[in-house]
Design an enzyme around this catalytic site. Structure first.
Site, short mmCIF file in Angstrom:
data_model
loop_
_atom_site.label_atom_id
_atom_site.label_comp_id
_atom_site.label_asym_id
_atom_site.label_seq_id
_atom_site.Cartn_x
_atom_site.Cartn_y
_atom_site.Cartn_z
N ASN A 68 0.80 -1.16 0.06
CA ASN A 68 0.12 -0.29 0.01
C ASN A 68 0.90 1.17 -0.09
O ASN A 68 1.38 1.68 1.16
CB ASN A 68 -0.94 -0.23 1.15
CG ASN A 68 -1.67 1.15 1.28
OD1 ASN A 68 -1.80 1.93 0.52
ND2 ASN A 68 -2.66 0.94 2.27
N ARG A 107 -2.74 -2.12 -3.22
CA ARG A 107 -3.71 -1.50 -3.07
C ARG A 107 -3.82 -0.39 -4.32
O ARG A 107 -2.98 0.40 -4.17
CB ARG A 107 -3.87 -0.87 -1.81
CG ARG A 107 -5.07 0.11 -1.53
CD ARG A 107 -4.97 0.66 -0.23
NE ARG A 107 -6.24 1.36 -0.07
CZ ARG A 107 -6.33 2.27 0.93
NH1 ARG A 107 -5.30 2.58 1.88
NH2 ARG A 107 -7.48 2.94 1.19
N HIS A 130 -12.69 2.90 -0.04
CA HIS A 130 -12.38 1.99 1.38
C HIS A 130 -13.09 0.66 0.86
O HIS A 130 -13.29 0.05 1.90
CB HIS A 130 -12.93 2.47 2.47
CG HIS A 130 -12.33 3.66 3.02
ND1 HIS A 130 -12.81 4.78 3.70
CD2 HIS A 130 -10.86 3.66 3.12
CE1 HIS A 130 -11.86 5.55 4.11
NE2 HIS A 130 -10.65 4.90 3.92
N GLY A 162 -8.32 8.49 7.20
CA GLY A 162 -9.52 8.66 5.99
C GLY A 162 -10.69 7.75 6.77
O GLY A 162 -10.59 6.93 7.50
N ARG A 218 -8.99 15.65 6.27
CA ARG A 218 -9.67 16.08 4.80
C ARG A 218 -11.02 16.70 5.28
O ARG A 218 -11.70 16.21 6.21
CB ARG A 218 -9.95 14.88 4.08
CG ARG A 218 -8.82 14.41 3.10
CD ARG A 218 -8.98 13.16 2.47
NE ARG A 218 -8.17 12.03 2.81
CZ ARG A 218 -8.23 10.66 2.63
NH1 ARG A 218 -9.18 10.53 2.11
NH2 ARG A 218 -7.43 9.87 3.25
N ARG A 267 -6.68 10.29 19.23
CA ARG A 267 -6.09 10.00 20.75
C ARG A 267 -5.58 11.32 21.16
O ARG A 267 -5.91 11.68 22.26
CB ARG A 267 -4.65 9.17 20.62
CG ARG A 267 -5.01 7.79 20.39
CD ARG A 267 -3.77 6.82 20.08
NE ARG A 267 -3.10 7.31 18.77
CZ ARG A 267 -2.33 6.76 17.88
NH1 ARG A 267 -2.11 5.44 18.47
NH2 ARG A 267 -1.86 6.80 16.79
N GLU A 320 -6.90 -4.96 5.28
CA GLU A 320 -6.88 -4.83 3.92
C GLU A 320 -5.83 -5.68 3.30
O GLU A 320 -6.16 -5.97 2.08
CB GLU A 320 -6.77 -3.26 3.74
CG GLU A 320 -7.99 -2.44 4.08
CD GLU A 320 -7.84 -1.15 4.19
OE1 GLU A 320 -7.18 -0.74 5.21
OE2 GLU A 320 -8.17 -0.19 3.54
P1 ADP Z 1 -5.49 4.82 7.93
O1 ADP Z 1 -6.28 5.52 7.46
O2 ADP Z 1 -3.90 5.64 7.97
O3 ADP Z 1 -5.08 3.51 7.74
P2 ADP Z 1 -5.80 4.07 10.72
O4 ADP Z 1 -7.00 2.99 10.72
O5 ADP Z 1 -4.73 3.47 11.23
O6 ADP Z 1 -5.41 5.01 9.61
O7 ADP Z 1 -6.45 5.26 11.93
C1 ADP Z 1 -5.81 6.06 12.29
C2 ADP Z 1 -6.51 6.76 13.33
O8 ADP Z 1 -6.89 5.95 14.37
C3 ADP Z 1 -5.94 8.18 14.15
O9 ADP Z 1 -6.81 9.30 14.04
C4 ADP Z 1 -5.66 7.53 15.39
O10 ADP Z 1 -5.63 8.60 16.32
C5 ADP Z 1 -6.81 6.67 15.75
N1 ADP Z 1 -6.62 5.59 16.64
C6 ADP Z 1 -5.70 4.80 16.81
N2 ADP Z 1 -5.47 4.12 18.21
C7 ADP Z 1 -6.37 4.93 18.79
C8 ADP Z 1 -7.07 4.71 20.08
N3 ADP Z 1 -6.60 3.85 21.07
N4 ADP Z 1 -7.74 5.79 20.58
C9 ADP Z 1 -8.36 6.61 19.76
N5 ADP Z 1 -7.95 6.84 18.38
C10 ADP Z 1 -7.20 5.93 17.92
#
Ligand code: ADP
Length: 396
Positions: A8, A90, A178, A208, A237, A281, A375
């Protein structure tokens, strides 16, 4: 029967995973190279997700996307793959033509190149990785899996933009994204509940974010549209925005198109509203009023747009949370549940805090689940299938 590498490739990151092809989807190793162009940094994780190695390239100018990918390929072949049999990618956009995974040759590659303007921040990076592998390992089969493909069977009305027909004929329509994640979740739902076939909304909430309305495991409607900018508030975004706002930025704020693009893709969403961070977070841990406002808007738009999708489905039987925020943020799931209470949806807060697979109360009219997405596994499955060695989507 050899191994499959899933890639990816993004603008500043390269995520990857290696799977044994038979039984397909036994993950051997996974990881990512982050901060490409700055100070690239590799993290390798084993099948359980534990970090097994890290590496840094301090001289960023010498470590391009191409050299990093070839180094990674060499390393994977040396350490983790007895015989690499294929690479699955991807690819964000398959346009109207590519409705299923496809083996890439030069003709397919040039047709995918033509779609770059539809996904300016993603497609060209996905395809650069294909080219790098073509040059480095010319005989190695490469398979493209598309984020748009899962939405292909939507009713035509869900895909239309209310623009003159000459523009829709030129490809201006809603595609949805997605899809690799949604296809994985649809399959998991089918495994978890063999009677599954109801009306379900899947909330993919990561950097995203989008929602997908599914009936019988097929996409009926989704919140992302012509591009991956539409729909929910995301990390950086903007999500759904009055098109008049874009005109205002161009005409009244005298912004050039590239600056508007950067604003809407990289400076908006949770980051823009909070003025603090795109990371959920950080926002959940913050007492800053603007961080609260960003979370409030994020949740408001999820509930508002989910309610529109319920109209597309004619009701709702299930809601699934997935991706970084959906899988890990009980506070967000709880707030969304409260806003959808009008449906008779009730969250069991204890189950939610524990992150149980089912987090709705027994009396809830809608079953609410948390299902981790994967994915890479979906890409591995399709890649194995395309090269003729898929047996089972066994979990590791
Ligand atoms: P991507 O679209 O890059 O694949 P992810 O699915 O990894 O993204 O999601 C990233 C998001 O998930 C970020 O906003 C991150 O803050 C949030 N995130 C990851 N772990 C936690 C958690 N324990 N609590 C709240 N948000 C989280």
């Amino acid at each position: 029967m050899g191994e499959i590498l899933c890639l990816n490739a993004g603008s500043s990151s390269l995520k990857f995973a290696v799977f044994a092809s038979v039984p397909v989807a036994r993950r051997i190793v996974a990881g990512q190279i982050e901060d490409i162009g700055l100070e690239p940094h590799l993290i390798l994780r084993d099948a359980e997700g534990a970090t097994i190695a890290e590496q840094r390239w301090p001289e960023a100018n010498k470590a391009t996307h191409e050299t990093l990918l070839v180094t990674l390929l060499d390393q994977i072949e040396e350490q983790f793959a007895r015989e690499l049999v294929a690479v699955g990618h991807r690819v964000v956009h398959g346009g109207s033509d590519f409705t299923a995974p496809v083996r890439i040759d030069s003709d397919v590659l040039s047709r995918l190149d033509a779609l770059c303007p539809l996904a300016p921040l993603h497609q060209s990076h996905n395809l650069s990785a294909v080219r790098t592998i073509m040059a480095a390992r010319p005989g190695l089969p490469q398979i493209a899996c598309f984020d748009t493909a899962f939405h292909h069977g939507q009713p035509a009305v869900a895909t239309r933009l209310a623009l003159p027909r000459v523009l829709t004929a030129a490809g201006m329509r809603r595609y949805g994204f997605h899809g690799i994640s949604y296809e994985y979740i649809a399959r998991r739902l089918g495994e978890l509940d063999p009677r599954f076939g109801g009306r379900v909304i899947v909330a993919h909430l990561g950097n995203g974010a989008s929602l997908c309305a599914m009936q019988n495991g097929r996409s009926v409607d989704t919140t992302m549209g012509f591009t991956a900018l539409d729909g929910l508030v995301m990390g950086t975004r903007c999500g759904a925005l009055d098109p008049g706002a874009v005109l205002f930025l161009l005409q009244e704020k005298n912004m050039i198109p590239d600056a508007v693009e950067h604003l809407l893709y990289n400076e908006s969403g949770l980051l823009g509203v909070s003025g603090l961070s795109s990371d959920m977070r950080v926002l959940l841990d913050s007492d800053a009023p603007f961080a609260r406002e960003a979370i409030e808007l994020f949740v408001w738009q999820i509930a508002r747009q989910a309610s529109a999708l319920i109209a597309s489905l004619g009701g709702l039987d299930g809601l699934v949370f997935t991706a970084g925020i959906g899988e890990n943020a009980p506070a967000i799931r709880s707030l969304v549940g409260q806003r959808l209470g009008w449906l008779g949806l009730e969250i069991d807060e204890k189950a939610n805090d524990r992150g149980d697979p089912v987090i709705s109360a027994p009396s809830s009219r809608v079953t609410v689940r948390v299902i981790p997405t994967d994915e890479e596994r979906m890409i591995a499955f399709h890649t194995a299938e395309r090269i003729g060695c898929a047996r089972t989507m066994a979990k590791n």
